[in-house]
Design a protein around this motif. Structure first.
Motif, PDB file in Angstrom:
ATOM      1  N   ALA A  98       0.830  -1.200   0.000  1.00 41.11           N
ATOM      2  CA  ALA A  98       0.000   0.000   0.000  1.00 41.11           C
ATOM      3  C   ALA A  98       0.871   1.258   0.000  1.00 41.11           C
ATOM      4  O   ALA A  98       0.571   2.237  -0.691  1.00 41.11           O
ATOM      5  CB  ALA A  98      -0.926  -0.008   1.217  1.00 41.11           C
ATOM      6  N   ARG A  99       1.966   1.227   0.763  1.00 43.27           N
ATOM      7  CA  ARG A  99       2.881   2.366   0.804  1.00 43.27           C
ATOM      8  C   ARG A  99       3.539   2.575  -0.558  1.00 43.27           C
ATOM      9  O   ARG A  99       3.663   3.710  -1.038  1.00 43.27           O
ATOM     10  CB  ARG A  99       3.960   2.126   1.865  1.00 43.27           C
ATOM     11  N   LEU A 100       3.918   1.469  -1.197  1.00 38.58           N
ATOM     12  CA  LEU A 100       4.575   1.540  -2.500  1.00 38.58           C
ATOM     13  C   LEU A 100       3.642   2.119  -3.560  1.00 38.58           C
ATOM     14  O   LEU A 100       4.028   2.980  -4.359  1.00 38.58           O
ATOM     15  CB  LEU A 100       5.036   0.134  -2.906  1.00 38.58           C
ATOM     16  N   ILE A 101       2.398   1.659  -3.550  1.00 39.02           N
ATOM     17  CA  ILE A 101       1.412   2.159  -4.511  1.00 39.02           C
ATOM     18  C   ILE A 101       1.154   3.649  -4.292  1.00 39.02           C
ATOM     19  O   ILE A 101       1.120   4.443  -5.240  1.00 39.02           O
ATOM     20  CB  ILE A 101       0.094   1.369  -4.390  1.00 39.02           C
ATOM     21  N   ALA A 102       0.977   4.034  -3.032  1.00 39.14           N
ATOM     22  CA  ALA A 102       0.705   5.435  -2.719  1.00 39.14           C
ATOM     23  C   ALA A 102       1.860   6.340  -3.127  1.00 39.14           C
ATOM     24  O   ALA A 102       1.653   7.461  -3.585  1.00 39.14           O
ATOM     25  CB  ALA A 102       0.419   5.584  -1.227  1.00 39.14           C
ATOM     26  N   THR A 103       3.084   5.829  -2.992  1.00 36.15           N
ATOM     27  CA  THR A 103       4.269   6.626  -3.316  1.00 36.15           C
ATOM     28  C   THR A 103       4.459   6.772  -4.821  1.00 36.15           C
ATOM     29  O   THR A 103       4.708   7.865  -5.331  1.00 36.15           O
ATOM     30  CB  THR A 103       5.530   5.981  -2.706  1.00 36.15           C
ATOM     31  N   ARG A 104       4.329   5.657  -5.537  1.00 40.55           N
ATOM     32  CA  ARG A 104       4.635   5.663  -6.965  1.00 40.55           C
ATOM     33  C   ARG A 104       3.461   6.110  -7.838  1.00 40.55           C
ATOM     34  O   ARG A 104       3.666   6.517  -8.981  1.00 40.55           O
ATOM     35  CB  ARG A 104       5.097   4.273  -7.403  1.00 40.55           C
ATOM     36  N   GLU A 105       2.251   5.994  -7.325  1.00 41.02           N
ATOM     37  CA  GLU A 105       1.095   6.273  -8.180  1.00 41.02           C
ATOM     38  C   GLU A 105       0.164   7.307  -7.567  1.00 41.02           C
ATOM     39  O   GLU A 105      -1.045   7.259  -7.751  1.00 41.02           O
ATOM     40  CB  GLU A 105       0.344   4.969  -8.466  1.00 41.02           C
ATOM     41  N   GLU A 106       0.744   8.241  -6.868  1.00 36.69           N
ATOM     42  CA  GLU A 106      -0.047   9.251  -6.173  1.00 36.69           C
ATOM     43  C   GLU A 106      -0.970  10.005  -7.130  1.00 36.69           C
ATOM     44  O   GLU A 106      -2.119  10.329  -6.790  1.00 36.69           O
ATOM     45  CB  GLU A 106       0.885  10.232  -5.461  1.00 36.69           C
ATOM     46  N   GLU A 107      -0.493  10.264  -8.355  1.00 42.66           N
ATOM     47  CA  GLU A 107      -1.263  11.071  -9.304  1.00 42.66           C
ATOM     48  C   GLU A 107      -2.424  10.297  -9.932  1.00 42.66           C
ATOM     49  O   GLU A 107      -3.494  10.866 -10.178  1.00 42.66           O
ATOM     50  CB  GLU A 107      -0.335  11.591 -10.413  1.00 42.66           C
ATOM     51  N   VAL A 108      -2.220   9.007 -10.197  1.00 40.45           N
ATOM     52  CA  VAL A 108      -3.230   8.242 -10.944  1.00 40.45           C
ATOM     53  C   VAL A 108      -4.116   7.384 -10.053  1.00 40.45           C
ATOM     54  O   VAL A 108      -5.175   6.930 -10.488  1.00 40.45           O
ATOM     55  CB  VAL A 108      -2.554   7.332 -11.999  1.00 40.45           C
ATOM     56  N   LEU A 109      -3.701   7.160  -8.801  1.00 44.12           N
ATOM     57  CA  LEU A 109      -4.428   6.234  -7.929  1.00 44.12           C
ATOM     58  C   LEU A 109      -5.886   6.631  -7.701  1.00 44.12           C
ATOM     59  O   LEU A 109      -6.779   5.781  -7.830  1.00 44.12           O
ATOM     60  CB  LEU A 109      -3.693   6.084  -6.596  1.00 44.12           C
ATOM     61  N   PRO A 110      -6.197   7.891  -7.376  1.00 45.80           N
ATOM     62  CA  PRO A 110      -7.601   8.227  -7.104  1.00 45.80           C
ATOM     63  C   PRO A 110      -8.540   7.936  -8.278  1.00 45.80           C
ATOM     64  O   PRO A 110      -9.613   7.358  -8.096  1.00 45.80           O
ATOM     65  CB  PRO A 110      -7.540   9.734  -6.796  1.00 45.80           C
ATOM     66  N   PRO A 162     -24.468 -10.052  -3.572  1.00 43.23           N
ATOM     67  CA  PRO A 162     -23.042  -9.861  -3.846  1.00 43.23           C
ATOM     68  C   PRO A 162     -22.349  -8.903  -2.887  1.00 43.23           C
ATOM     69  O   PRO A 162     -22.957  -7.963  -2.362  1.00 43.23           O
ATOM     70  CB  PRO A 162     -23.040  -9.291  -5.265  1.00 43.23           C
ATOM     71  N   TYR A 163     -21.059  -9.150  -2.678  1.00 42.50           N
ATOM     72  CA  TYR A 163     -20.212  -8.262  -1.882  1.00 42.50           C
ATOM     73  C   TYR A 163     -18.892  -8.050  -2.612  1.00 42.50           C
ATOM     74  O   TYR A 163     -18.319  -8.996  -3.167  1.00 42.50           O
ATOM     75  CB  TYR A 163     -19.900  -8.859  -0.512  1.00 42.50           C
ATOM     76  N   LEU A 164     -18.405  -6.822  -2.584  1.00 48.26           N
ATOM     77  CA  LEU A 164     -17.071  -6.524  -3.082  1.00 48.26           C
ATOM     78  C   LEU A 164     -16.066  -6.789  -1.971  1.00 48.26           C
ATOM     79  O   LEU A 164     -16.285  -6.398  -0.824  1.00 48.26           O
ATOM     80  CB  LEU A 164     -16.977  -5.056  -3.516  1.00 48.26           C
ATOM     81  N   VAL A 165     -14.956  -7.457  -2.313  1.00 49.99           N
ATOM     82  CA  VAL A 165     -13.882  -7.712  -1.354  1.00 49.99           C
ATOM     83  C   VAL A 165     -12.552  -7.384  -2.040  1.00 49.99           C
ATOM     84  O   VAL A 165     -12.515  -7.045  -3.213  1.00 49.99           O
ATOM     85  CB  VAL A 165     -13.876  -9.196  -0.883  1.00 49.99           C
ATOM     86  N   GLY A 166     -11.459  -7.488  -1.298  1.00 50.18           N
ATOM     87  CA  GLY A 166     -10.144  -7.387  -1.916  1.00 50.18           C
ATOM     88  C   GLY A 166      -9.624  -5.975  -2.112  1.00 50.18           C
ATOM     89  O   GLY A 166     -10.055  -5.017  -1.469  1.00 50.18           O
ATOM     90  N   SER A 167      -8.691  -5.833  -3.056  1.00 48.48           N
ATOM     91  CA  SER A 167      -7.929  -4.593  -3.225  1.00 48.48           C
ATOM     92  C   SER A 167      -8.776  -3.410  -3.671  1.00 48.48           C
ATOM     93  O   SER A 167      -8.505  -2.268  -3.291  1.00 48.48           O
ATOM     94  CB  SER A 167      -6.791  -4.813  -4.227  1.00 48.48           C
ATOM     95  N   VAL A 168      -9.805  -3.647  -4.476  1.00 52.34           N
ATOM     96  CA  VAL A 168     -10.643  -2.533  -4.931  1.00 52.34           C
ATOM     97  C   VAL A 168     -11.438  -1.963  -3.760  1.00 52.34           C
ATOM     98  O   VAL A 168     -11.766  -0.775  -3.740  1.00 52.34           O
ATOM     99  CB  VAL A 168     -11.572  -2.976  -6.081  1.00 52.34           C
ATOM    100  N   LEU A 169     -11.727  -2.783  -2.780  1.00 52.85           N
ATOM    101  CA  LEU A 169     -12.389  -2.293  -1.569  1.00 52.85           C
ATOM    102  C   LEU A 169     -11.385  -1.597  -0.654  1.00 52.85           C
ATOM    103  O   LEU A 169     -11.649  -0.501  -0.145  1.00 52.85           O
ATOM    104  CB  LEU A 169     -13.048  -3.450  -0.822  1.00 52.85           C
ATOM    105  N   SER A 170     -10.224  -2.200  -0.469  1.00 52.71           N
ATOM    106  CA  SER A 170      -9.222  -1.620   0.445  1.00 52.71           C
ATOM    107  C   SER A 170      -8.581  -0.362  -0.121  1.00 52.71           C
ATOM    108  O   SER A 170      -8.144   0.517   0.624  1.00 52.71           O
ATOM    109  CB  SER A 170      -8.132  -2.646   0.763  1.00 52.71           C
ATOM    110  N   GLY A 171      -8.506  -0.272  -1.459  1.00 59.10           N
ATOM    111  CA  GLY A 171      -7.929   0.915  -2.088  1.00 59.10           C
ATOM    112  C   GLY A 171      -6.508   0.750  -2.570  1.00 59.10           C
ATOM    113  O   GLY A 171      -5.968   1.639  -3.215  1.00 59.10           O
ATOM    114  N   ALA A 172      -5.884  -0.404  -2.275  1.00 56.64           N
ATOM    115  CA  ALA A 172      -4.488  -0.630  -2.691  1.00 56.64           C
ATOM    116  C   ALA A 172      -4.467  -1.278  -4.069  1.00 56.64           C
ATOM    117  O   ALA A 172      -4.202  -2.475  -4.220  1.00 56.64           O
ATOM    118  CB  ALA A 172      -3.768  -1.519  -1.677  1.00 56.64           C
ATOM    119  N   VAL A 173      -4.761  -0.486  -5.096  1.00 60.00           N
ATOM    120  CA  VAL A 173      -4.888  -1.020  -6.445  1.00 60.00           C
ATOM    121  C   VAL A 173      -3.744  -0.573  -7.342  1.00 60.00           C
ATOM    122  O   VAL A 173      -3.172   0.499  -7.165  1.00 60.00           O
ATOM    123  CB  VAL A 173      -6.238  -0.614  -7.087  1.00 60.00           C
TER     124      VAL A 173
END
Length: 209
Positions: free
Chosen positions: A61-73, A95-106
């Motif tokens: 999550a830290r790596l994604i936030a650091t490298r993709e700050e501009e495109v992540l949102p 149905p339920y959404l689970v995983g990275s799309v829910l947590s935000g670390a995509v």
């Protein structure tokens, strides 16, 4: 910092890099590949010094936030909008959404993970056929409640994004699957909760724009 803790930290960092850069999806696989970078004998002797999935997830999550700050949102918003369309499609299967799309670390390789609840896999397949939506199915053995059972996974694709739907019996809806990251009941969101998250994400994105 003790040497063992330093090695644990380095493996977590390398495992996160493998998941981010090489697209390794499973924490277990990333952990094993990362440990081998320290030599096969040392990797085998690490034992309890191997990082937990939670430690790897935090580093990812830290790596994604650091490298993709501009495109992540914007990426997260689009993935959640796509996920919502499938929660609405599969409404009759709770149905339920689970995983990275829910947590935000995509990342650019992230898929959408959805849990469906139906005593009939054929009913899910028939819905997709009626909508002319191509799909593939796979039987996957999963340990749940100390017992290994076979579950059906249905795979779809939407504009290059894979949607993986795990089909569980209706009676299992109240018994949440344990998270491989925390070991606790997996976080999940239904359509109503996801709509609220999308509204919040869209608002933040518009404010930044």
């Amino acid at each position: 910092m003790r040497k063992e803790d330093r090695i644990r930290e380095m493996i977590a960092t390398e495992a996160a890099r493998l998941m981010y850069e090489d697209g390794v999806r499973e924490y277990r696989d990333a952990k094993r590949k990362a440990a081998k970078r320290f030599g096969p004998e040392k990797a085998l002797s690490l034992g309890s010094h191997l990082p937990t999935n939670a430690e790897i997830h935090e580093e990812l999550a830290r790596l994604i936030a650091t490298r993709e700050e501009e495109v992540l949102p914007k990426r997260l918003l689009q993935l959640r909008i796509t996920a919502l369309s499938y929660l609405e499609l599969f409404e009759e299967f709770s149905p339920y959404l689970v995983g990275s799309v829910l947590s935000g670390a995509v990342t650019g390789r992230s898929d959408i993970d959805i849990h469906l609840f139906s005593d009939s896999v054929e009913a899910v397949e028939n819905l997709l056929r009626e909508r002319d939506i191509p799909f593939q199915t796979e039987t996957v053995p999963i340990r749940k409640g100390g017992v290994i059972r076979d579950y059906t996974h249905v795979y779809l694709e939407d504009q290059g994004v894979e949607i993986e739907c795990s089909v569980y019996a209706e009676a299992e809806r109240r018994n949440r699957t344990k998270s491989s990251i925390t070991g606790r009941a997996m976080e999940r969101a239904g359509a109503a909760q996801l709509r609220k998250m999308i509204a919040a994400t869209a608002g933040a994105t518009n404010d930044e724009g």
